[in-house]
Design a protein around this motif. Structure first.
Motif, mmCIF file in Angstrom:
data_model
loop_
_atom_site.group_PDB
_atom_site.id
_atom_site.type_symbol
_atom_site.label_atom_id
_atom_site.label_comp_id
_atom_site.label_asym_id
_atom_site.label_seq_id
_atom_site.Cartn_x
_atom_site.Cartn_y
_atom_site.Cartn_z
ATOM 1 N N ARG A 37 -4.409 24.350 -27.201
ATOM 2 C CA ARG A 37 -4.125 22.908 -27.151
ATOM 3 C C ARG A 37 -2.625 22.640 -27.093
ATOM 4 O O ARG A 37 -2.156 21.814 -26.287
ATOM 5 C CB ARG A 37 -4.751 22.223 -28.366
ATOM 6 C CG ARG A 37 -4.340 20.764 -28.580
ATOM 7 C CD ARG A 37 -4.871 19.854 -27.489
ATOM 8 N NE ARG A 37 -4.401 18.490 -27.700
ATOM 9 C CZ ARG A 37 -5.029 17.594 -28.467
ATOM 10 N NH1 ARG A 37 -6.156 17.920 -29.098
ATOM 11 N NH2 ARG A 37 -4.555 16.380 -28.618
ATOM 12 N N ASP B 190 -0.515 20.799 -24.011
ATOM 13 C CA ASP B 190 0.311 19.621 -24.265
ATOM 14 C C ASP B 190 1.778 19.882 -23.951
ATOM 15 O O ASP B 190 2.474 19.014 -23.403
ATOM 16 C CB ASP B 190 0.165 19.190 -25.730
ATOM 17 C CG ASP B 190 -1.162 18.505 -26.007
ATOM 18 O OD1 ASP B 190 -1.819 18.066 -25.034
ATOM 19 O OD2 ASP B 190 -1.552 18.419 -27.183
ATOM 20 N N THR B 191 2.270 21.082 -24.277
ATOM 21 C CA THR B 191 3.677 21.400 -24.024
ATOM 22 C C THR B 191 3.954 21.549 -22.533
ATOM 23 O O THR B 191 4.956 21.037 -22.016
ATOM 24 C CB THR B 191 4.067 22.700 -24.755
ATOM 25 O OG1 THR B 191 3.849 22.535 -26.163
ATOM 26 C CG2 THR B 191 5.527 23.037 -24.520
ATOM 27 N N TRP C 199 3.974 18.178 -20.983
ATOM 28 C CA TRP C 199 5.234 17.493 -21.323
ATOM 29 C C TRP C 199 6.372 17.991 -20.436
ATOM 30 O O TRP C 199 7.119 17.185 -19.859
ATOM 31 C CB TRP C 199 5.540 17.733 -22.801
ATOM 32 C CG TRP C 199 6.883 17.273 -23.258
ATOM 33 C CD1 TRP C 199 7.387 16.002 -23.220
ATOM 34 C CD2 TRP C 199 7.913 18.095 -23.830
ATOM 35 N NE1 TRP C 199 8.647 15.971 -23.742
ATOM 36 C CE2 TRP C 199 9.005 17.240 -24.135
ATOM 37 C CE3 TRP C 199 8.009 19.450 -24.148
ATOM 38 C CZ2 TRP C 199 10.190 17.710 -24.709
ATOM 39 C CZ3 TRP C 199 9.180 19.916 -24.727
ATOM 40 C CH2 TRP C 199 10.255 19.045 -25.000
ATOM 41 N N SER D 115 10.450 11.919 -26.458
ATOM 42 C CA SER D 115 9.225 12.599 -26.846
ATOM 43 C C SER D 115 9.481 14.008 -27.370
ATOM 44 O O SER D 115 8.610 14.610 -27.998
ATOM 45 C CB SER D 115 8.252 12.662 -25.666
ATOM 46 O OG SER D 115 6.963 13.031 -26.081
ATOM 47 N N ARG E 176 7.692 17.079 -30.567
ATOM 48 C CA ARG E 176 7.580 18.536 -30.385
ATOM 49 C C ARG E 176 8.468 19.260 -31.401
ATOM 50 O O ARG E 176 8.079 20.283 -31.975
ATOM 51 C CB ARG E 176 7.987 18.934 -28.965
ATOM 52 C CG ARG E 176 6.906 18.751 -27.932
ATOM 53 C CD ARG E 176 6.670 17.313 -27.552
ATOM 54 N NE ARG E 176 5.414 17.149 -26.828
ATOM 55 C CZ ARG E 176 4.826 15.970 -26.622
ATOM 56 N NH1 ARG E 176 5.384 14.851 -27.069
ATOM 57 N NH2 ARG E 176 3.684 15.897 -25.965
ATOM 58 N N PHE F 96 -0.225 11.053 -27.188
ATOM 59 C CA PHE F 96 0.286 12.248 -26.521
ATOM 60 C C PHE F 96 1.799 12.340 -26.682
ATOM 61 O O PHE F 96 2.340 13.402 -27.031
ATOM 62 C CB PHE F 96 -0.068 12.238 -25.037
ATOM 63 C CG PHE F 96 0.694 13.259 -24.234
ATOM 64 C CD1 PHE F 96 0.367 14.602 -24.307
ATOM 65 C CD2 PHE F 96 1.756 12.875 -23.430
ATOM 66 C CE1 PHE F 96 1.083 15.554 -23.596
ATOM 67 C CE2 PHE F 96 2.480 13.816 -22.703
ATOM 68 C CZ PHE F 96 2.138 15.162 -22.788
ATOM 69 N N LEU G 47 2.371 13.021 -30.361
ATOM 70 C CA LEU G 47 1.579 14.133 -30.907
ATOM 71 C C LEU G 47 0.853 13.750 -32.201
ATOM 72 O O LEU G 47 0.872 14.491 -33.196
ATOM 73 C CB LEU G 47 2.458 15.364 -31.135
ATOM 74 C CG LEU G 47 2.908 16.144 -29.897
ATOM 75 C CD1 LEU G 47 3.643 17.408 -30.291
ATOM 76 C CD2 LEU G 47 1.746 16.469 -28.975
ATOM 77 N N ARG H 118 -3.361 18.188 -33.780
ATOM 78 C CA ARG H 118 -4.575 17.913 -33.021
ATOM 79 C C ARG H 118 -5.729 17.457 -33.922
ATOM 80 O O ARG H 118 -6.640 16.758 -33.480
ATOM 81 C CB ARG H 118 -5.006 19.164 -32.246
ATOM 82 C CG ARG H 118 -5.328 20.351 -33.122
ATOM 83 C CD ARG H 118 -5.795 21.574 -32.361
ATOM 84 N NE ARG H 118 -6.020 22.700 -33.258
ATOM 85 C CZ ARG H 118 -7.101 22.856 -34.021
ATOM 86 N NH1 ARG H 118 -8.052 21.928 -33.985
ATOM 87 N NH2 ARG H 118 -7.230 23.893 -34.808
#
Length: 469
Positions: A45, A49-50, A53, A87, A91, A271, A274, A291
């Protein structure tokens, strides 16, 4: 009168005298099996997502470059800045906790990348965030209290530009790169980490200076628009989300439900952020990956104040608080927090009795069948407390129960690849050797002999490693 929020002033001593430093906080009631499900780490996951991004950053950058000097470049750079300089904060946060990926290396790579994009010294901010989770919104202890009392609405609005915050952070990196560690950093960063602080700062400063020189030599601002300036013009997104976490909330309380705010947002915001909009849930259970925070919210929401239904409602509450507290700094947001007793630490339940001592000095802790694979239990013997784990390979591990860093009980922690993770700061210990494997822990954990004999768990409490038990 303005409150002293510095970490080296009288407020720190006041907080210590009031019992607010490294104190015991409210803990929610949650089924241990459900908590273990939520704590499970995966790479898939976070990788998806990374990569998404990064792909969006590259796409926005390509759009900006292709339309440079046209009106279309304005929205392109807005999007690029929001992704790269905005964003990145989420992270940075999740990988800093080590919960985004199962892989330690993947967490560290993304964490350092995001730190550079945000002009945050990785080691300084890692230790600052440890303190934030130890003493959340405790005046004189928490360096991350952004909106201090008495607040100012114009100052809060100006923060969205990052015209003050950005240069201040970069100058801090410059000072650290020259070996001048500031007093605030010295308050929470161990001296053994100073060399790391200096070299990390030098790398980040050097990269930004290189792009500044490129812009100067080419007599064009374009290189800086892609590296350097996004930290300023894209930081509005950091503030847009970040201000909702604690702004206007209660100070100097040992209950995250009073000092932290959760907000329900749309999937796009979730998203970009996160799932950190579930911020109360994150502070209560920082060992849970981003998540799983929506599921955690559903599990414990009856114990929490109702979340804000949207960002508009959150900002309405924030600006009301800023207005009220500008006139009366002691004013607090009225919150409908359920009266729920803090969850007691779980005592082991393994059969006939908690434990039985035999004539040969061995201690029968209980039935071997009563602890499942991946399970963590607390064991109290006499006046000592331990943590018992059934590892993924089926082996048992018995260790000292308290984290050597914050003295938090490890029974609510997580098992990750043969290591036990502290539920407060995500520090880890190897359960075979007791050695620290992830900061902030530095002192080893005591590991003890444990055997399964005739279906029973038996120990002599003999220390396997050299740690003082």
């Amino acid at each position: 009168m303005a409150v002293d929020y510095s970490l080296t002033g009288p407020s720190s001593q006041t907080a210590d005298r009031a019992g607010l430093v490294n104190a015991e906080w409210f803990a929610p009631h949650i089924d241990p099996e459900r908590l273990r499900e939520f704590q499970r780490r995966t790479n898939a996951r976070a990788a998806v997502d990374t990569l998404l991004w990064i792909a969006l950053i590259v796409a926005a950058g390509g759009w900006a470059y292709a339309t440079i000097w046209s009106w279309w470049s304005i929205p392109a750079f807005v999007v690029y800045g929001a992704l790269a300089g905005g964003s990145a904060d989420a992270r940075w946060h999740e990988c800093g906790h080590g919960t985004a990926f199962r892989s330690v290396r993947a967490n560290d790579i993304v964490y350092h990348l995001a730190s550079a994009l945000l002009w945050r010294g990785p080691t300084v901010w890692r230790w600052s965030h440890y303190r934030h989770h130890t003493d959340t919104i405790i005046v004189g202890r928490d360096a991350e209290i952004v909106f201090q009392r008495p607040p100012s609405v114009p100052r809060a609005v100006f923060a969205f530009t990052h015209l003050q915050g950005g240069p201040t952070m970069f100058l801090r990196l410059v000072r650290h790169s020259l070996g001048r560690i500031d007093d605030q950093a010295m308050d929470f960063v161990p001296e053994s980490e100073y060399r790391r602080v200096i070299w990390e700062s030098r790398v980040i400063v050097a990269v930004n200076v290189a792009f500044a020189v490129w812009s100067l030599v080419s007599w064009s601002i374009v290189p800086l628009m892609f590296v350097g300036l996004p930290t300023i013009y894209g930081a509005w997104l950091v503030v847009f989300f970040g201000i909702t976490q604690h702004a206007g909330m209660h100070e100097n309380v040992l209950d995250h439900r009073l000092s932290t705010r959760s907000v329900l947002v749309n999937p796009v915001f979730r998203f970009l952020y996160l799932n950190m909009n579930y911020h109360v849930e994150h502070h209560l259970l920082p060992s849970v990956p981003y998540r799983a925070l929506p599921q955690v919210h559903e599990e414990i929401k009856s114990q929490l104040a109702p979340p804000k239904p949207n960002m508009v409602a959150a900002y309405r509450e924030i600006f009301r608080a800023l207005h009220e507290q500008s006139e009366d700094p002691s004013w607090e947001i009225p919150l409908d927090v359920p009266d729920v007793p803090s969850a007691a630490r779980r005592r082991i339940d393994m059969g006939d009795a908690p434990w039985t001592r035999h004539h040969d000095g061995s201690i029968d802790i209980g039935s071997a069948d009563s602890i499942e694979q991946g399970e963590i239990r607390r064991v109290d013997i006499d006046d000592r407390t331990f943590v018992m784990c059934r590892l993924d390979d089926g082996q048992l591990a018995l260790a000292d129960g308290l984290c050597t860093h914050a003295q938090v009980h490890l029974c609510d922690g997580a098992l990750v690849d043969g290591q036990i993770e502290c539920p407060k700061h995500n520090g880890r210990f190897d359960l075979a050797t007791g050695e620290p494997t992830r900061r902030p822990v530095k002192v080893p954990l005591g590991i003890y002999d444990v055997d399964e004999i005739a279906g029973r768990i038996v120990t002599h409490l003999t220390v396997r490693n050299t740690t003082n038990a």
